[in-house]
Design an enzyme around this catalytic site. Structure first.
Site: not given
Ligand code: NI
Length: 138
Positions: A16, A35, A41, A43, A81-82, A127
């Site tokens: 995100h 972020c 990047h 998580h 996911d992904h 997160e």
């Molecule tokens: Ni982040």
């Protein structure tokens, strides 16, 4: 009647970027830190979904945990996911910040209509190991 809370954990990995377009890069980096990385990047998210109900007299289940797992996968984690949370996911609108706080609300909306014999109690999303958001449908 005893009320019991049953929790299922599922995991997903996603990218995100948190960014306010009217702000300078400097301000975005100050407020959102890593972020706000311009190339996104990732998580490793840890999701805990809790349902509540009375154990069935025959099965002893509030809900079949395998069915709960399948529901979470079908409605939530298979989509996330992904993925790139800013761009790829139908149930995340493009004008919302994909924060953990906003994600728990959206995940709740994905799950709540599908629960029949028990109620959704909470959606908790980590997160990082030190930060999580939790939503109770209020
Ligand atoms: Ni982040």
């Amino acid at each position: 009647m005893a009320t019991v809370y049953l929790t299922r954990r599922e995991r997903f990995n996603a990218a995100h970027k948190l960014w306010v377009k009217d702000w300078s890069e400097k301000k975005n980096l100050k407020i959102f830190g890593k972020c706000a990385n311009k190339n996104f990047h990732g998580h490793n998210y840890d999701l805990f979904v809790t349902v509540k109900g009375t154990p069935d007299p025959l099965t002893g289940f509030v809900m079949d945990a395998k069915k709960l797992s399948n529901l979470i996968k079908k409605e939530v984690t298979n989509h996330l996911d992904h993925s790139n949370l800013n761009k790829d996911v139908k149930f995340i609108s493009k004008n919302i910040q994909p924060t953990t706080e906003n994600l728990v609300i959206l995940i709740w909306k994905q799950l709540a209509p599908h629960l029949k014999n028990c109620q959704l109690h909470s959606v908790k999303l980590y997160e990082t190991e030190n930060i999580y958001a939790e939503y109770f449908g209020e």
